[in-house]
Design an enzyme around this catalytic site. Structure first.
Site, PDB file in Angstrom:
ATOM      1  N   ARG A  53      19.477  -7.551  41.328  1.00 25.66           N
ATOM      2  CA  ARG A  53      20.515  -6.519  41.219  1.00 25.66           C
ATOM      3  C   ARG A  53      20.610  -5.757  42.551  1.00 25.66           C
ATOM      4  O   ARG A  53      19.630  -5.149  42.998  1.00 25.66           O
ATOM      5  CB  ARG A  53      20.154  -5.548  40.084  1.00 25.66           C
ATOM      6  CG  ARG A  53      21.075  -4.353  39.958  1.00 25.66           C
ATOM      7  CD  ARG A  53      22.443  -4.747  39.464  1.00 25.66           C
ATOM      8  NE  ARG A  53      23.291  -3.582  39.296  1.00 25.66           N
ATOM      9  CZ  ARG A  53      24.603  -3.638  39.094  1.00 25.66           C
ATOM     10  NH1 ARG A  53      25.213  -4.822  39.006  1.00 25.66           N
ATOM     11  NH2 ARG A  53      25.311  -2.541  38.956  1.00 25.66           N
ATOM     12  N   TRP A 101       8.650   0.109   2.090  1.00 27.87           N
ATOM     13  CA  TRP A 101       8.499  -0.372   3.469  1.00 27.87           C
ATOM     14  C   TRP A 101       7.578  -1.586   3.530  1.00 27.87           C
ATOM     15  O   TRP A 101       6.716  -1.657   4.418  1.00 27.87           O
ATOM     16  CB  TRP A 101       7.938   0.727   4.387  1.00 27.87           C
ATOM     17  CG  TRP A 101       8.731   1.972   4.412  1.00 27.87           C
ATOM     18  CD1 TRP A 101       8.377   3.175   3.891  1.00 27.87           C
ATOM     19  CD2 TRP A 101      10.034   2.145   4.983  1.00 27.87           C
ATOM     20  NE1 TRP A 101       9.377   4.092   4.098  1.00 27.87           N
ATOM     21  CE2 TRP A 101      10.408   3.482   4.764  1.00 27.87           C
ATOM     22  CE3 TRP A 101      10.922   1.295   5.659  1.00 27.87           C
ATOM     23  CZ2 TRP A 101      11.624   3.994   5.191  1.00 27.87           C
ATOM     24  CZ3 TRP A 101      12.133   1.804   6.083  1.00 27.87           C
ATOM     25  CH2 TRP A 101      12.474   3.133   5.855  1.00 27.87           C
ATOM     26  N   GLU A 141       0.888   0.659  10.260  1.00 30.27           N
ATOM     27  CA  GLU A 141      -0.548   0.420  10.480  1.00 30.27           C
ATOM     28  C   GLU A 141      -1.228   1.668  11.045  1.00 30.27           C
ATOM     29  O   GLU A 141      -2.094   1.571  11.921  1.00 30.27           O
ATOM     30  CB  GLU A 141      -0.755  -0.749  11.454  1.00 30.27           C
ATOM     31  CG  GLU A 141      -0.096  -2.032  11.036  1.00 30.27           C
ATOM     32  CD  GLU A 141      -0.842  -2.729   9.938  1.00 30.27           C
ATOM     33  OE1 GLU A 141      -1.988  -2.360   9.668  1.00 30.27           O
ATOM     34  OE2 GLU A 141      -0.249  -3.630   9.330  1.00 30.27           O
ATOM     35  N   GLY A 142      -0.817   2.827  10.554  1.00 30.07           N
ATOM     36  CA  GLY A 142      -1.367   4.087  11.049  1.00 30.07           C
ATOM     37  C   GLY A 142      -0.518   4.601  12.193  1.00 30.07           C
ATOM     38  O   GLY A 142      -0.373   3.920  13.218  1.00 30.07           O
ATOM     39  N   THR A 143       0.079   5.779  12.020  1.00 35.36           N
ATOM     40  CA  THR A 143       0.913   6.344  13.096  1.00 35.36           C
ATOM     41  C   THR A 143       0.013   6.755  14.265  1.00 35.36           C
ATOM     42  O   THR A 143      -1.208   6.855  14.126  1.00 35.36           O
ATOM     43  CB  THR A 143       1.660   7.597  12.594  1.00 35.36           C
ATOM     44  OG1 THR A 143       0.686   8.613  12.299  1.00 35.36           O
ATOM     45  CG2 THR A 143       2.486   7.318  11.347  1.00 35.36           C
ATOM     46  N   LEU A 197       0.844  -1.197   0.000  1.00 35.86           N
ATOM     47  CA  LEU A 197       0.000   0.000   0.000  1.00 35.86           C
ATOM     48  C   LEU A 197       0.886   1.257   0.000  1.00 35.86           C
ATOM     49  O   LEU A 197       0.755   2.126  -0.864  1.00 35.86           O
ATOM     50  CB  LEU A 197      -0.920  -0.003   1.237  1.00 35.86           C
ATOM     51  CG  LEU A 197      -1.824   1.223   1.390  1.00 35.86           C
ATOM     52  CD1 LEU A 197      -2.857   1.277   0.264  1.00 35.86           C
ATOM     53  CD2 LEU A 197      -2.546   1.192   2.749  1.00 35.86           C
ATOM     54  N   THR A 198       1.832   1.324   0.943  1.00 35.79           N
ATOM     55  CA  THR A 198       2.673   2.515   1.121  1.00 35.79           C
ATOM     56  C   THR A 198       3.599   2.718  -0.078  1.00 35.79           C
ATOM     57  O   THR A 198       4.111   1.751  -0.649  1.00 35.79           O
ATOM     58  CB  THR A 198       3.528   2.341   2.399  1.00 35.79           C
ATOM     59  OG1 THR A 198       2.651   2.045   3.482  1.00 35.79           O
ATOM     60  CG2 THR A 198       4.335   3.588   2.711  1.00 35.79           C
ATOM     61  N   GLU A 199       3.816   3.975  -0.411  1.00 36.18           N
ATOM     62  CA  GLU A 199       4.752   4.319  -1.497  1.00 36.18           C
ATOM     63  C   GLU A 199       5.791   5.309  -0.955  1.00 36.18           C
ATOM     64  O   GLU A 199       5.576   5.898   0.110  1.00 36.18           O
ATOM     65  CB  GLU A 199       3.974   4.939  -2.659  1.00 36.18           C
ATOM     66  CG  GLU A 199       2.946   3.958  -3.203  1.00 36.18           C
ATOM     67  CD  GLU A 199       2.290   4.412  -4.494  1.00 36.18           C
ATOM     68  OE1 GLU A 199       2.547   5.556  -4.945  1.00 36.18           O
ATOM     69  OE2 GLU A 199       1.527   3.613  -5.057  1.00 36.18           O
ATOM     70  N   GLY A 217       2.595   7.807   2.509  1.00 35.89           N
ATOM     71  CA  GLY A 217       2.570   6.894   3.651  1.00 35.89           C
ATOM     72  C   GLY A 217       1.248   7.010   4.384  1.00 35.89           C
ATOM     73  O   GLY A 217       0.313   6.233   4.159  1.00 35.89           O
TER      74      GLY A 217
HETATM   75  C1  LIG Z   1       9.058  -1.799   9.621  1.00 27.79           C
HETATM   76  C2  LIG Z   1       7.932  -1.295   8.772  1.00 27.79           C
HETATM   77  C3  LIG Z   1       7.134  -2.192   8.084  1.00 27.79           C
HETATM   78  C4  LIG Z   1       6.100  -1.727   7.265  1.00 27.79           C
HETATM   79  N1  LIG Z   1       5.347  -2.633   6.545  1.00 27.79           N
HETATM   80  C5  LIG Z   1       4.447  -2.173   5.619  1.00 27.79           C
HETATM   81  C6  LIG Z   1       3.760  -3.091   4.766  1.00 27.79           C
HETATM   82  O1  LIG Z   1       3.903  -4.313   4.877  1.00 27.79           O
HETATM   83  N2  LIG Z   1       2.934  -2.588   3.808  1.00 27.79           N
HETATM   84  C7  LIG Z   1       2.729  -1.242   3.653  1.00 27.79           C
HETATM   85  O2  LIG Z   1       1.974  -0.856   2.758  1.00 27.79           O
HETATM   86  N3  LIG Z   1       3.363  -0.343   4.464  1.00 27.79           N
HETATM   87  C8  LIG Z   1       4.223  -0.775   5.434  1.00 27.79           C
HETATM   88  N4  LIG Z   1       4.893   0.112   6.256  1.00 27.79           N
HETATM   89  C9  LIG Z   1       4.705   1.541   6.030  1.00 27.79           C
HETATM   90  C10 LIG Z   1       3.917   2.248   7.129  1.00 27.79           C
HETATM   91  O3  LIG Z   1       2.574   1.881   7.067  1.00 27.79           O
HETATM   92  C11 LIG Z   1       4.152   3.761   6.948  1.00 27.79           C
HETATM   93  O4  LIG Z   1       5.489   4.004   7.345  1.00 27.79           O
HETATM   94  C12 LIG Z   1       3.195   4.604   7.744  1.00 27.79           C
HETATM   95  O5  LIG Z   1       1.896   4.552   7.186  1.00 27.79           O
HETATM   96  C13 LIG Z   1       3.641   6.084   7.827  1.00 27.79           C
HETATM   97  O6  LIG Z   1       3.987   6.561   6.581  1.00 27.79           O
HETATM   98  P1  LIG Z   1       5.394   7.320   6.374  1.00 27.79           P
HETATM   99  O7  LIG Z   1       6.451   6.506   6.984  1.00 27.79           O
HETATM  100  O8  LIG Z   1       5.493   7.642   4.929  1.00 27.79           O
HETATM  101  O9  LIG Z   1       5.270   8.643   7.226  1.00 27.79           O
HETATM  102  P2  LIG Z   1       4.527   9.987   6.814  1.00 27.79           P
HETATM  103  O10 LIG Z   1       3.140   9.706   6.347  1.00 27.79           O
HETATM  104  O11 LIG Z   1       5.412  10.788   5.935  1.00 27.79           O
HETATM  105  O12 LIG Z   1       4.424  10.707   8.236  1.00 27.79           O
HETATM  106  C14 LIG Z   1       5.534  11.347   8.873  1.00 27.79           C
HETATM  107  C15 LIG Z   1       5.021  12.000  10.161  1.00 27.79           C
HETATM  108  O13 LIG Z   1       3.996  12.954   9.827  1.00 27.79           O
HETATM  109  C16 LIG Z   1       2.822  12.677  10.566  1.00 27.79           C
HETATM  110  N5  LIG Z   1       1.632  13.062   9.815  1.00 27.79           N
HETATM  111  C17 LIG Z   1       1.237  12.663   8.573  1.00 27.79           C
HETATM  112  N6  LIG Z   1       0.053  13.217   8.269  1.00 27.79           N
HETATM  113  C18 LIG Z   1      -0.321  13.959   9.326  1.00 27.79           C
HETATM  114  C19 LIG Z   1      -1.458  14.756   9.638  1.00 27.79           C
HETATM  115  N7  LIG Z   1      -2.497  14.890   8.793  1.00 27.79           N
HETATM  116  N8  LIG Z   1      -1.489  15.396  10.836  1.00 27.79           N
HETATM  117  C20 LIG Z   1      -0.481  15.252  11.729  1.00 27.79           C
HETATM  118  N9  LIG Z   1       0.608  14.515  11.498  1.00 27.79           N
HETATM  119  C21 LIG Z   1       0.687  13.856  10.324  1.00 27.79           C
HETATM  120  C22 LIG Z   1       2.871  11.172  10.817  1.00 27.79           C
HETATM  121  O14 LIG Z   1       2.038  10.801  11.875  1.00 27.79           O
HETATM  122  C23 LIG Z   1       4.350  10.989  11.101  1.00 27.79           C
HETATM  123  O15 LIG Z   1       4.614  11.332  12.433  1.00 27.79           O
HETATM  124  C24 LIG Z   1       5.877  -0.335   7.137  1.00 27.79           C
HETATM  125  C25 LIG Z   1       6.666   0.562   7.880  1.00 27.79           C
HETATM  126  C26 LIG Z   1       7.669   0.093   8.690  1.00 27.79           C
HETATM  127  C27 LIG Z   1       8.509   1.067   9.473  1.00 27.79           C
END
Ligand SMILES: Cc1cc2nc3c(=O)[nH]c(=O)nc-3n(C[C@H](O)[C@H](O)[C@H](O)COP(=O)(O)OP(=O)(O)OC[C@H]3O[C@@H](n4cnc5c(N)ncnc54)[C@H](O)[C@@H]3O)c2cc1C
Length: 388
Positions: free
Chosen positions: A272, A166, A367-369, A135-137, A141
């Site tokens: 400890r 990712w 899975e959603g930050t 899903l993620t690109e 994200g």
């Molecule tokens: C180990 C690992 C495994 C993963 N596995 C998968 C997988 O199997 N399949 C898949 O599709 N993805 C996967 N992911 C991706 C993951 O779902 C994304 O990293 C996540 O959705 C966040 O996207 P991003 O990293 O691009 O961060 P971004 O979306 O760029 O966000 C960066 C920061 O900005 C914040 N932010 C973004 N929008 C807002 C807003 N509107 N208001 C306030 N803050 C905001 C976020 O909360 C975060 O703190 C994986 C990631 C990791 C680290």
């Protein structure tokens, strides 16, 4: 009455059925025999032991909450308990099971054709076929709605192009569930990873979830037959419903990582000795344990409550968001507090604590930050959408 068990202070065990306890005990024993002896080495080397997929299949843990097609058909609470026990071993193994069962098998089971279900699910349940979920690109994200990966019709074929980032299990997967833009909106595609034009490369130098494969997927004009599309869903409802399933597992899993940290810190603090007595005897240490035990029990109770709601068909995605937001946040806090109790020893792989703490940093983001779950709750509570 005997005094409460520090590891199940509220006697939550009493709230489980015999069958749920059996599944929990089976997974706990399996983790003890098969994950704990190897995990430090796998984490240090940055390896996921792929052969474990077949063992997880044999145990019935892959797609265990789905019915038919070789799946166990267990209830949601049993699935949650399995996630908790797996993540008490390492978040990487719970991630594997979440991706396989909730992100790959679930969409096929829920939105696939009968042929797709027969073709893929039985072999995914045994672990012979490994799945990944794209899903993620790189540029999308938290906001996948604007993804660039696109599927175009060419005669009776689909042609997919784009990059996914990712992706858990990416380079070890046999089948990728890829979400892409089409003229009708976002649709899901079942992409065999040996299709010409499909490539996966691993993301290295991770300091979190090291015993889990994370990859970049490139789809360069991958040609697929017409029936590679998931027929029963259009739009973000498809991927979001998969995420809701997987997030439910995380609500439980996070409490497993937290329990492991808590147990480790408790044992350590009793032995400890500083200032001539075990550090467990100091009031400041006891405050840490009291707070951690309270959050661990509250979080596990929350997971169980959500599990019962799911089994009754009353669980909504907003409920799962509350669970994920709370339990991952509290698990991370428990891991960090446990780390302080171990002092310098807490920064080494000799103890599981820093490994869990580092893993939970990923769990907080994927899975959603935590920010996104906060916004989901904000919208549910106020009726106002504050995402964009
Ligand atoms: C180990 C690992 C495994 C993963 N596995 C998968 C997988 O199997 N399949 C898949 O599709 N993805 C996967 N992911 C991706 C993951 O779902 C994304 O990293 C996540 O959705 C966040 O996207 P991003 O990293 O691009 O961060 P971004 O979306 O760029 O966000 C960066 C920061 O900005 C914040 N932010 C973004 N929008 C807002 C807003 N509107 N208001 C306030 N803050 C905001 C976020 O909360 C975060 O703190 C994986 C990631 C990791 C680290």
């Amino acid at each position: 009455m005997s005094s409460p068990d520090p590891l199940d202070f509220l006697d939550l065990d009493h709230l489980l059925s015999d069958e749920e306890r059996q599944i929990r005990d089976l997974v706990r024993a399996w983790v003890g025999d098969n994950i704990l002896p190897g995990i430090e080495g796998w984490f240090e080397a940055g390896e996921f032991p792929k052969e474990i997929a077949l063992q997880l299949g044999e145990l019935g843990l892959l797609g265990m909450h789905l019915a038919g097609y070789g799946c166990l058909g267990a209830n949601a609470v049993s699935y949650g308990l399995a996630c908790l026990e797996l993540e008490a071993g390492d978040s990487g193994f719970r991630s594997f099971v979440s991706v396989q069962g909730s992100l790959c098998m679930f969409p096929i089971w829920r939105f696939g054709s009968e042929e797709q279900k027969e073709r893929w699910l039985p072999k995914m349940a045994t672990g012979e076929v490994i799945g990944c979920f794209g899903l993620t690109e790189p540029d999308f994200g938290s906001d996948p709605t604007h993804m660039r990966t696109a599927a175009k019709r060419d005669g009776d074929e689909w042609v997919l192009s784009g990059t996914k980032m990712w992706i858990t299990n990416g380079s070890i997967a046999d089948l990728a569930v890829i979400w892409a833009q089409t003229d009708d909106g976002i649709r899901g595609f079942l992409v065999p990873t040996d299709s010409p034009g499909f490539a996966a490369s691993d993301i290295h130098r991770k300091l979190s979830l090291r015993a889990s494969v994370t990859s970049e997927l490139v789809l360069d004009e991958v040609r697929l037959p017409e029936d590679a599309i998931l027929p029963e869903v259009t739009g973000m409802k498809g991927p979001l419903s998969c995420l809701s399933e997987a997030r439910f597992g995380i609500v439980w899993g996070a409490m497993g990582a937290a329990r492991s940290c808590f147990m480790c810190a408790l044992e350590y603090a009793k032995t400890r000795v500083q200032w001539g007595r075990p550090i467990a005897g100091f009031q400041l240490t006891q405050e840490k344990f009291a707070d951690m035990a309270t959050e661990l029990n509250k979080g596990t109770l929350l997971a169980l409550h959500l599990g019962r709601m799911k089994d009754e068909g009353r669980l909504r995605p907003e409920h799962v968001s509350m669970g994920k937001l709370n339990n991952v946040r509290e698990a991370l806090q428990i891991a960090r507090t446990s780390r302080t109790i171990l002092g310098a020893s807490g920064i080494t792989l000799e103890y599981p604590v820093i490994r869990h703490a580092n893993n939970l940093e990923s769990v907080l983001t994927y899975e959603g930050t935590s920010e996104i779950h906060t916004l989901i709750l904000g919208q549910a509570l106020t009726g106002e959408r504050a995402f964009d």
